[in-house]
Scaffold this active site. Sequence first.
Site, PDB file in Angstrom:
ATOM      1  N   GLU A 179     -17.901  77.317  -7.038  1.00 44.88           N
ATOM      2  CA  GLU A 179     -18.341  76.622  -5.830  1.00 44.88           C
ATOM      3  C   GLU A 179     -19.843  76.779  -5.627  1.00 44.88           C
ATOM      4  O   GLU A 179     -20.497  77.576  -6.306  1.00 44.88           O
ATOM      5  CB  GLU A 179     -17.566  77.164  -4.617  1.00 44.88           C
ATOM      6  CG  GLU A 179     -16.090  76.811  -4.685  1.00 44.88           C
ATOM      7  CD  GLU A 179     -15.289  77.262  -3.472  1.00 44.88           C
ATOM      8  OE1 GLU A 179     -14.143  76.835  -3.348  1.00 44.88           O
ATOM      9  OE2 GLU A 179     -15.827  78.044  -2.647  1.00 44.88           O
ATOM     10  N   ASN A 180     -20.352  75.998  -4.671  1.00 44.34           N
ATOM     11  CA  ASN A 180     -21.776  75.998  -4.393  1.00 44.34           C
ATOM     12  C   ASN A 180     -21.973  75.797  -2.898  1.00 44.34           C
ATOM     13  O   ASN A 180     -21.171  75.101  -2.262  1.00 44.34           O
ATOM     14  CB  ASN A 180     -22.440  74.846  -5.177  1.00 44.34           C
ATOM     15  CG  ASN A 180     -23.941  74.942  -5.174  1.00 44.34           C
ATOM     16  OD1 ASN A 180     -24.600  74.661  -4.183  1.00 44.34           O
ATOM     17  ND2 ASN A 180     -24.493  75.350  -6.295  1.00 44.34           N
ATOM     18  N   ALA A 181     -23.038  76.378  -2.336  1.00 47.69           N
ATOM     19  CA  ALA A 181     -23.328  76.202  -0.915  1.00 47.69           C
ATOM     20  C   ALA A 181     -23.493  74.722  -0.568  1.00 47.69           C
ATOM     21  O   ALA A 181     -23.168  74.300   0.538  1.00 47.69           O
ATOM     22  CB  ALA A 181     -24.588  76.979  -0.533  1.00 47.69           C
TER      23      ALA A 181
ATOM     24  N   ASN B 180     -13.087  77.708 -11.306  1.00 47.16           N
ATOM     25  CA  ASN B 180     -13.876  76.923 -10.370  1.00 47.16           C
ATOM     26  C   ASN B 180     -15.134  77.688  -9.979  1.00 47.16           C
ATOM     27  O   ASN B 180     -15.131  78.923  -9.888  1.00 47.16           O
ATOM     28  CB  ASN B 180     -13.055  76.477  -9.147  1.00 47.16           C
ATOM     29  CG  ASN B 180     -12.412  77.599  -8.372  1.00 47.16           C
ATOM     30  OD1 ASN B 180     -12.083  78.641  -8.921  1.00 47.16           O
ATOM     31  ND2 ASN B 180     -12.234  77.387  -7.080  1.00 47.16           N
TER      32      ASN B 180
ATOM     33  N   GLU C 141     -10.836  73.007 -14.331  1.00 50.37           N
ATOM     34  CA  GLU C 141     -10.541  72.140 -15.476  1.00 50.37           C
ATOM     35  C   GLU C 141     -11.829  71.624 -16.103  1.00 50.37           C
ATOM     36  O   GLU C 141     -11.950  71.546 -17.330  1.00 50.37           O
ATOM     37  CB  GLU C 141      -9.672  70.958 -15.036  1.00 50.37           C
ATOM     38  CG  GLU C 141      -8.319  71.355 -14.466  1.00 50.37           C
ATOM     39  CD  GLU C 141      -8.353  71.536 -12.947  1.00 50.37           C
ATOM     40  OE1 GLU C 141      -9.367  72.033 -12.402  1.00 50.37           O
ATOM     41  OE2 GLU C 141      -7.348  71.175 -12.301  1.00 50.37           O
TER      42      GLU C 141
ATOM     43  N   CYS D  66     -14.810  72.178 -10.731  1.00 49.68           N
ATOM     44  CA  CYS D  66     -13.407  72.578 -10.866  1.00 49.68           C
ATOM     45  C   CYS D  66     -13.185  73.402 -12.137  1.00 49.68           C
ATOM     46  O   CYS D  66     -13.935  73.288 -13.107  1.00 49.68           O
ATOM     47  CB  CYS D  66     -12.512  71.353 -10.925  1.00 49.68           C
ATOM     48  SG  CYS D  66     -12.386  70.425  -9.389  1.00 49.68           S
TER      49      CYS D  66
ATOM     50  N   CYS E 261      -6.983  67.952  -9.587  1.00 50.07           N
ATOM     51  CA  CYS E 261      -7.394  66.953  -8.601  1.00 50.07           C
ATOM     52  C   CYS E 261      -7.556  65.599  -9.293  1.00 50.07           C
ATOM     53  O   CYS E 261      -7.523  65.503 -10.527  1.00 50.07           O
ATOM     54  CB  CYS E 261      -8.694  67.385  -7.929  1.00 50.07           C
ATOM     55  SG  CYS E 261     -10.181  67.179  -8.944  1.00 50.07           S
TER      56      CYS E 261
HETATM   57 ZN   LIG Z   1     -10.668  69.024 -10.149  1.00 52.01          ZN
END
Ligand SMILES: [Zn+2]
Length: 138
Positions: free
Chosen positions: A50-52, A48, A61, A59, A92
Amino acid sequence: MPKSDDPNHAALISAAQRAMHNAYAPYSNFQVGAAILAEDGNIYAGCNVENAAYPVGCCAEASAISAMVMSGQTSIAAIAVVGAGDELCTPCGGCRQRIREFSSESTPILVCDQNGLRHETTLGELLPLSFGPDNLQP
Ligand SMILES: [Zn+2]
């Protein structure tokens, strides 16, 4: 209940566990790794990112699928997902649909943590009556 005894799955789970360590998750601190065994026998991993600006994050996947497609593969033989915590780290909802694009109802999904396999399921169990590429065939 763990049940996978496929030798390919051990390598797949290890790859997902390694990928988890590369996750960029400074906001949730919830690192996830994923690894795909493609039909060509190769393993494609992702983590994964993430970003601000939260919704822009990606994700594990989705990262693994991108790596697979970038290598010219479009068929998932099995996928492992690794995350921490007491709850099972299942894909998810959005990723279930992403996986659906490149797999079948019987495609194994290995839900794991750093200790190994926790639960083995299939895409059909996680996304029943799914909409997929066949729906758009003439
Ligand atoms: Zn996902």
